[in-house]
Design an enzyme around this catalytic site. Structure first.
Site, PDB file in Angstrom:
ATOM      1  N   LYS A 185       0.838  -1.191   0.000  1.00 27.08           N
ATOM      2  CA  LYS A 185       0.000   0.000   0.000  1.00 27.08           C
ATOM      3  C   LYS A 185       0.880   1.251   0.000  1.00 27.08           C
ATOM      4  CE  LYS A 185      -3.432   2.346   2.836  1.00 27.08           C
ATOM      5  NZ  LYS A 185      -4.376   2.275   3.953  1.00 27.08           N
TER       6      LYS A 185
ATOM      7  N   GLU B   8      10.599  -4.706   4.406  1.00 32.20           N
ATOM      8  CA  GLU B   8      10.672  -6.111   3.985  1.00 32.20           C
ATOM      9  C   GLU B   8      10.339  -6.237   2.494  1.00 32.20           C
ATOM     10  OE1 GLU B   8       9.017  -4.960   6.611  1.00 32.20           O
ATOM     11  OE2 GLU B   8       9.058  -6.377   8.292  1.00 32.20           O
TER      12      GLU B   8
ATOM     13  N   GLY C 290      -4.787  -1.804   4.937  1.00 32.90           N
ATOM     14  CA  GLY C 290      -3.961  -2.907   4.445  1.00 32.90           C
ATOM     15  C   GLY C 290      -4.585  -4.274   4.686  1.00 32.90           C
ATOM     16  N   ARG C 291      -5.076  -4.492   5.897  1.00 33.92           N
ATOM     17  CA  ARG C 291      -5.598  -5.826   6.227  1.00 33.92           C
ATOM     18  C   ARG C 291      -7.010  -6.045   5.698  1.00 33.92           C
ATOM     19  NH1 ARG C 291      -4.470  -2.577  10.348  1.00 33.92           N
ATOM     20  NH2 ARG C 291      -6.090  -1.859  11.800  1.00 33.92           N
TER      21      ARG C 291
ATOM     22  N   GLU D 127      -4.482  -6.816  14.865  1.00 35.17           N
ATOM     23  CA  GLU D 127      -3.992  -5.488  14.483  1.00 35.17           C
ATOM     24  C   GLU D 127      -5.135  -4.468  14.550  1.00 35.17           C
ATOM     25  OE1 GLU D 127      -2.279  -4.263  10.430  1.00 35.17           O
ATOM     26  OE2 GLU D 127      -0.457  -4.754  11.512  1.00 35.17           O
TER      27      GLU D 127
ATOM     28  N   HIS E 253      -4.425 -33.680  17.319  1.00 31.67           N
ATOM     29  CA  HIS E 253      -3.281 -34.491  17.739  1.00 31.67           C
ATOM     30  C   HIS E 253      -2.150 -33.610  18.249  1.00 31.67           C
ATOM     31  CE1 HIS E 253      -5.236 -38.051  16.124  1.00 31.67           C
ATOM     32  NE2 HIS E 253      -5.742 -37.188  15.251  1.00 31.67           N
TER      33      HIS E 253
ATOM     34  N   LYS F  28       9.425  -0.934  14.292  1.00 28.35           N
ATOM     35  CA  LYS F  28       9.991  -0.569  12.978  1.00 28.35           C
ATOM     36  C   LYS F  28      11.075   0.483  13.145  1.00 28.35           C
ATOM     37  CE  LYS F  28       5.828  -1.035  10.096  1.00 28.35           C
ATOM     38  NZ  LYS F  28       4.856  -0.318   9.280  1.00 28.35           N
TER      39      LYS F  28
HETATM   40  O1  F6P Z   1       3.337  -2.910   9.748  1.00 28.77           O
HETATM   41  C1  F6P Z   1       1.996  -3.075   9.661  1.00 28.77           C
HETATM   42  C2  F6P Z   1       1.499  -2.780   8.285  1.00 28.77           C
HETATM   43  O2  F6P Z   1       1.393  -1.423   8.104  1.00 28.77           O
HETATM   44  C3  F6P Z   1       0.181  -3.479   8.044  1.00 28.77           C
HETATM   45  O3  F6P Z   1      -0.890  -2.794   8.557  1.00 28.77           O
HETATM   46  C4  F6P Z   1       0.183  -3.631   6.568  1.00 28.77           C
HETATM   47  O4  F6P Z   1      -0.768  -4.549   6.135  1.00 28.77           O
HETATM   48  C5  F6P Z   1       1.607  -4.054   6.344  1.00 28.77           C
HETATM   49  O5  F6P Z   1       2.360  -3.298   7.277  1.00 28.77           O
HETATM   50  C6  F6P Z   1       2.143  -3.842   4.960  1.00 28.77           C
HETATM   51  O6  F6P Z   1       2.054  -2.509   4.555  1.00 28.77           O
HETATM   52  P1  F6P Z   1       2.229  -2.103   3.057  1.00 28.77           P
HETATM   53  O7  F6P Z   1       1.133  -2.725   2.263  1.00 28.77           O
HETATM   54  O8  F6P Z   1       2.177  -0.610   3.029  1.00 28.77           O
HETATM   55  O9  F6P Z   1       3.563  -2.612   2.577  1.00 28.77           O
END
Ligand code: F6P
Length: 552
Positions: free
Chosen positions: A194, A200, A252-253, A338, A369, A497
């Site tokens: 987003k 990452e 995002g979620r 979250e 199990h 972060k």
């Molecule tokens: O670190 C949390 C977060 O902001 C989430 O809410 C989000 O889904 C994820 O990181 C990834 O964010 P982006 O889509 O901006 O890379």
């Protein structure tokens, strides 16, 4: 209202709710939305509890808050944003206004563009340098990974497009494993973020670009971006024709209904993706129109509030008796924790009740199990949520599916009924006597009286998955609205972060660890002594060795 619920809990907590469960209760304490059933009869909720819980919805103004969300009001107050993932599945295009502007033409145009691209890719009209695309790698994390990864796995029986892979972790083991199995000349990389700033995702995207550069003349042509930031996707080198944008009012979620769902659409095709959206849309309509006493998301949320905030059960297990839903618990961990893992209400005041529960789980029967021992006999009560389909997809293996269903129903029955001491004695009376019989029997006693709900549906198809995900989204909304929190920000992820960014040069050894606490400094020292590698992409890494060995 909370006090009335607490008092009612005190009055009823010692009864065995099994005694409430007659055939009438099964009808009265279950609800249907379309062809999906939610049964909450195996709980200690009675008519009075339900009435008190519904009062909670009234006194906290949930209906008005719900209508404000659907109408595009900026209910994400700490970020000044609307919350409109529902617009992404508003397939009939009724106007949805944000700041007076109807967002639907743009939403539907983006959906059309996604479908055009997915069709071209699936047919081979859009190809890689080596021909038809065989593999799609979605690079994203959190909401830009968990939704599509879960849905692609869930809808495997409908998958007829290229293979879809998901890379999320900054741990190089994740991307290295995926790249090893792909041919750069026939792979499409989707960079899903987003913000297009997440460390990452951007690190993995650079790694994938460097991997592709080894053999592909124009790697950027095999990259797609899903983001709200045109500037940043352009800076990365992705052509605007392959950027699928969305607005900041999609959290995002909550984003897999739009561009973030592109990998799913490529995998199952546009018509099946639309069926997925239709399923969610049907749940939206149900949530907006059904009376609270018949409203599935509201009742699921209220059951959760009863168990967590009133009964004090701190966790909830989500147990799909549907192997294809294996990633649902992980997906729900972000969606729920979250969203509702907050400590203050919208106005910044400390909450006086607990926020949302810890959510965890695994598919049945595997969990039986593993951790079901604790669920049945541990000292803590874990409310369970079972999901089960009447039919599987393996036509010639009906008998196995029936066994699966029997196991699912057996677990909720066992949790409710338990096994008392007399019955336990009977199980071992042929082998033990006297005190030893008692001792042995006590190990075999099941306290029972442990609540569960069951969500049942005919078959886990795209429409049903849409219903299920929208059900959980609205459940989160209702819980957040009752608690008066903001379910749509996530400030709790920021501190880690920031500290990671500050720690990177310390780990690399270009900055001293002197200003760190003793424990952190000592851990850095240990890892450095043992050869920690720099976190930044090291172009000298021999790609041949780590990334380009195809494993087929
Ligand atoms: O670190 C949390 C977060 O902001 C989430 O809410 C989000 O889904 C994820 O990181 C990834 O964010 P982006 O889509 O901006 O890379």
């Amino acid at each position: 209202m909370w006090d009335a619920l607490r008092n009612h809990f005190d009055d009823t907590k010692d009864r065995r709710f099994e005694t409430l469960v007659d055939s009438e209760r099964a009808a009265d304490f279950s609800v249907q939305a379309g062809d999906m059933l939610l049964d909450y009869a195996k709980t200690n909720i009675d008519a009075k509890t339900r009435a008190l819980l519904i009062d909670l919805l009234e006194t906290t103004g949930v209906a008005a808050k719900r209508d404000a969300m659907f109408a595009g009001a900026p209910i994400n107050e700490t970020e000044g944003r609307a919350v409109l993932h529902t617009a992404l599945r508003n397939l009939d295009g009724d106007a949805v206004l944000v700041d007076g502007v109807d967002v639907m033409p743009e939403v539907l145009a983006t959906l059309d563009r996604m479908e055009g691209f997915a069709d071209e890719l699936r047919s081979g009209a859009f190809a890689g340098q080596g021909g038809k695309i065989t593999d799609v790698i979605n690079i994203g994390i959190g909401g830009s990974d968990l939704g599509p990864a879960m849905a692609v796995r869930t809808l495997a029986p409908y998958h007829d497009g290229p293979r879809c892979h998901f890379v999320s972790n900054v741990d190089p083991a994740d991307i290295a494993q995926v790249l090893r199995g792909c041919d750069p000349a026939t792979t499409l990389v989707i960079v899903a973020s987003k913000t297009f700033t997440t460390i990452e995702t951007m690190t993995n995207a650079q790694t994938a670009k460097a991997w592709m550069e080894q053999t592909v003349a124009d790697p950027a042509a095999q990259f797609v971006a899903l983001s709200t930031s045109d500037e940043k996707t352009a800076a990365f080198g992705i052509d605007a024709t392959r950027v699928f944008g969305f607005e900041d009012w999609v959290g995002g979620r909550y984003s897999m209904w739009g561009p973030i769902g592109l990998s799913l659409m490529i995998g199952i095709g546009a018509p099946a993706f639309r069926a997925f959206l239709r399923g969610a849309q049907s749940m939206d309509r149900h949530f907006k129109t059904a009376e609270w006493s018949e409203n599935m998301p509201a009742l699921l949320a209220l059951t959760g509030i009863w168990h967590n905030q009133i009964c004090g059960y701190a966790t909830r297990a989500v147990l799909p008796y549907d192997n294809n839903l294996a990633r649902l618990p992980a997906y729900l961990q972000q969606l729920e924790m979250e969203s509702n893992g907050k400590r203050v209400s919208m106005d910044g005041v400390d909450l006086t009740v607990n926020s949302g529960p810890v959510v965890w789980g695994e598919p049945g029967t595997n969990g039986q199990h593993a951790f079901y021992q604790l669920i049945h006999q541990g000292t803590r009560v874990v409310p369970c949520e079972f999901l089960v389909a009447a039919r599987g997809h393996e036509d010639d293996l009906h008998h196995q599916h029936q066994l699966l269903v029997a196991n699912c129903l057996a677990q909720s029955e066992a949790l409710m009924k338990g096994r008392d001491l007399d019955e336990a004695r009977g199980k071992v009376a042929d082998r033990f006597a006297g005190d030893e019989l008692d001792r042995q029997a006590r190990h075999r006693l099941f306290p029972g009286n442990r609540p569960s709900v069951t969500i049942a549906y005919p078959q886990l198809d795209p429409f049903t998955l849409g219903q299920i995900v929208a059900l959980y989204e609205h459940r989160v909304f209702v819980e957040g609205a009752v608690l008066g929190i903001n379910s749509y920000d996530q400030w709790g992820v920021e501190l880690g972060k920031e500290l990671a960014t500050a720690l990177q040069p310390v780990v690399e050894g270009t900055r001293s660890a002197d200003d760190k606490d003793g424990s952190t400094a000592a851990l850095v020292g240990f890892l450095q002594k043992n050869g920690v590698q720099p976190l930044r992409l090291n172009r000298a890494v021999p790609f041949n060795k780590y990334l380009t060995q195809r494993t087929g």
